[in-house]
Scaffold this motif. Structure first.
Motif, PDB file in Angstrom:
ATOM      1  N   THR A  99      -2.935 -34.857 -20.988  1.00  0.00           N
ATOM      2  CA  THR A  99      -2.542 -34.018 -20.737  1.00  0.00           C
ATOM      3  C   THR A  99      -1.536 -34.031 -19.468  1.00  0.00           C
ATOM      4  N   GLY A 100      -0.607 -35.366 -19.217  1.00  0.00           N
ATOM      5  CA  GLY A 100       0.091 -35.586 -18.947  1.00  0.00           C
ATOM      6  C   GLY A 100       1.868 -35.228 -19.546  1.00  0.00           C
ATOM      7  N   PHE A 101       1.243 -35.229 -20.436  1.00  0.00           N
ATOM      8  CA  PHE A 101       2.313 -34.659 -21.698  1.00  0.00           C
ATOM      9  C   PHE A 101       2.938 -33.993 -21.689  1.00  0.00           C
ATOM     10  N   LYS A 102       1.366 -33.256 -22.218  1.00  0.00           N
ATOM     11  CA  LYS A 102       1.672 -31.116 -22.129  1.00  0.00           C
ATOM     12  C   LYS A 102       2.410 -31.332 -20.980  1.00  0.00           C
ATOM     13  N   ASN A 103       2.314 -31.814 -19.686  1.00  0.00           N
ATOM     14  CA  ASN A 103       2.430 -31.245 -18.585  1.00  0.00           C
ATOM     15  C   ASN A 103       4.253 -31.729 -17.966  1.00  0.00           C
ATOM     16  N   ALA A 104       4.267 -32.479 -18.898  1.00  0.00           N
ATOM     17  CA  ALA A 104       6.265 -32.723 -19.028  1.00  0.00           C
ATOM     18  C   ALA A 104       6.788 -31.714 -20.205  1.00  0.00           C
ATOM     19  N   ILE A 105       5.873 -31.726 -20.909  1.00  0.00           N
ATOM     20  CA  ILE A 105       6.584 -30.838 -22.339  1.00  0.00           C
ATOM     21  C   ILE A 105       6.869 -29.109 -21.446  1.00  0.00           C
ATOM     22  N   LYS A 106       5.944 -28.293 -20.681  1.00  0.00           N
ATOM     23  CA  LYS A 106       5.430 -27.753 -20.431  1.00  0.00           C
ATOM     24  C   LYS A 106       6.912 -27.191 -19.446  1.00  0.00           C
ATOM     25  N   GLN A 107       7.234 -28.681 -18.369  1.00  0.00           N
ATOM     26  CA  GLN A 107       7.901 -28.835 -17.393  1.00  0.00           C
ATOM     27  C   GLN A 107       9.119 -28.465 -18.034  1.00  0.00           C
ATOM     28  N   TYR A 108       9.567 -29.749 -18.815  1.00  0.00           N
ATOM     29  CA  TYR A 108      11.312 -29.216 -20.053  1.00  0.00           C
ATOM     30  C   TYR A 108      11.234 -27.869 -19.622  1.00  0.00           C
ATOM     31  N   ASN A 109      10.067 -26.480 -21.170  1.00  0.00           N
ATOM     32  CA  ASN A 109      10.222 -25.742 -21.022  1.00  0.00           C
ATOM     33  C   ASN A 109      10.650 -24.704 -19.896  1.00  0.00           C
ATOM     34  N   LEU A 110      10.136 -25.145 -19.148  1.00  0.00           N
ATOM     35  CA  LEU A 110      10.532 -23.906 -17.396  1.00  0.00           C
ATOM     36  C   LEU A 110      12.232 -24.652 -16.894  1.00  0.00           C
ATOM     37  N   THR A 111      12.465 -25.995 -16.893  1.00  0.00           N
ATOM     38  CA  THR A 111      13.262 -26.167 -17.006  1.00  0.00           C
ATOM     39  C   THR A 111      14.736 -25.583 -17.511  1.00  0.00           C
ATOM     40  N   ALA A 112      14.227 -25.674 -18.429  1.00  0.00           N
ATOM     41  CA  ALA A 112      15.459 -25.147 -20.234  1.00  0.00           C
ATOM     42  C   ALA A 112      15.710 -23.200 -19.741  1.00  0.00           C
ATOM     43  N   LYS A 113      15.010 -23.141 -19.722  1.00  0.00           N
ATOM     44  CA  LYS A 113      14.530 -21.036 -18.943  1.00  0.00           C
ATOM     45  C   LYS A 113      14.657 -21.247 -17.820  1.00  0.00           C
ATOM     46  N   ASN A 114      15.085 -22.026 -17.262  1.00  0.00           N
ATOM     47  CA  ASN A 114      15.650 -21.817 -15.554  1.00  0.00           C
ATOM     48  C   ASN A 114      17.476 -21.985 -15.769  1.00  0.00           C
ATOM     49  N   LEU A 115      17.528 -23.068 -16.239  1.00  0.00           N
ATOM     50  CA  LEU A 115      18.898 -22.709 -16.349  1.00  0.00           C
ATOM     51  C   LEU A 115      19.781 -22.195 -17.142  1.00  0.00           C
ATOM     52  N   ARG A 116      18.678 -20.951 -18.120  1.00  0.00           N
ATOM     53  CA  ARG A 116      19.299 -19.821 -19.023  1.00  0.00           C
ATOM     54  C   ARG A 116      19.036 -19.032 -18.209  1.00  0.00           C
ATOM     55  N   ALA A 117      18.371 -18.569 -17.217  1.00  0.00           N
ATOM     56  CA  ALA A 117      19.071 -17.806 -16.261  1.00  0.00           C
ATOM     57  C   ALA A 117      19.810 -17.804 -15.250  1.00  0.00           C
ATOM     58  N   SER A 118      20.060 -19.214 -15.158  1.00  0.00           N
ATOM     59  CA  SER A 118      21.284 -19.311 -13.989  1.00  0.00           C
ATOM     60  C   SER A 118      22.775 -19.292 -15.070  1.00  0.00           C
ATOM     61  N   LEU A 119      22.499 -19.693 -16.674  1.00  0.00           N
ATOM     62  CA  LEU A 119      23.793 -19.650 -17.127  1.00  0.00           C
ATOM     63  C   LEU A 119      24.480 -18.225 -16.727  1.00  0.00           C
ATOM     64  N   ARG A 120      22.431 -17.093 -17.228  1.00  0.00           N
ATOM     65  CA  ARG A 120      23.264 -15.857 -17.234  1.00  0.00           C
ATOM     66  C   ARG A 120      23.823 -15.339 -16.062  1.00  0.00           C
ATOM     67  N   SER A 121      23.283 -16.077 -14.805  1.00  0.00           N
ATOM     68  CA  SER A 121      23.855 -15.115 -13.384  1.00  0.00           C
ATOM     69  C   SER A 121      25.215 -15.588 -12.712  1.00  0.00           C
ATOM     70  N   ALA A 122      26.071 -16.377 -13.934  1.00  0.00           N
ATOM     71  CA  ALA A 122      27.102 -16.904 -13.806  1.00  0.00           C
ATOM     72  C   ALA A 122      27.483 -17.991 -12.150  1.00  0.00           C
ATOM     73  N   ASP A 123      26.342 -17.736 -11.847  1.00  0.00           N
ATOM     74  CA  ASP A 123      26.149 -18.586 -10.721  1.00  0.00           C
ATOM     75  C   ASP A 123      26.288 -20.111 -10.264  1.00  0.00           C
ATOM     76  N   SER A 124      27.651 -20.538  -9.923  1.00  0.00           N
ATOM     77  CA  SER A 124      27.872 -22.056 -10.880  1.00  0.00           C
ATOM     78  C   SER A 124      26.943 -22.898  -9.823  1.00  0.00           C
TER      79      SER A 124
END
Length: 142
Positions: A94-119
């Motif tokens: 469960t902890g490992f799957k949660n860590a993977i979910k967090q990795y996915n979430l932060t990758a998506k958040n980073l992609r959204a930030s990149l798209r916003s071009a807000d440094s």
């Protein structure tokens, strides 16, 4: 080049018919690609090349969706397989799957930030993204 190679690697991550050894070797290759990708991503963010950076982040979104399939039972680290996978992955699934979910979430958040071009947002989300990787490795890697 790395985008092309990772596309090939990601296309071959299905483990429905691969052996434990094949899963381990694919997993090792994906983590190596991931590390190289993060270094390149850091440089692209510092130089402001958002378009290329988004392509590299897309690798992490996909890899985070496929990652758990490369950790079948019996693929923990041993002296013969070259894996650094901790037995905690299977002891605390469960902890490992949660860590993977967090990795996915932060990758998506980073992609959204990149798209916003807000440094400021890009730098904060990149730091969070890298922190997620480090946290998971600290807990689930030997």
């Amino acid at each position: 080049l790395i985008v092309g190679l990772t596309t090939i690697l990601l296309a071959s991550t299905s483990t429905s018919s691969v052996s434990v050894e094949e899963a381990i070797q694919k997993r090792i290759a994906m983590f190596k690609s991931s590390g190289e990708n993060i270094k390149k991503l850091n440089k692209l963010i510092r130089t402001g090349d958002v378009t290329k950076a988004i392509k590299l982040v897309n690798f992490h979104v996909t890899w985070s969706q496929d990652m758990s399939s490369l950790f079948p039972i019996g693929s923990e680290a041993s002296t013969s397989n070259g894996s650094d996978a901790s037995s905690d992955i299977w002891d605390n699934q469960t902890g490992f799957k949660n860590a993977i979910k967090q990795y996915n979430l932060t990758a998506k958040n980073l992609r959204a930030s990149l798209r916003s071009a807000d440094s400021v947002s890009i730098n904060e989300t990149f730091k969070s993204f890298v922190g997620t990787c480090k946290s998971c490795h600290k807990q689930f890697r030997n």
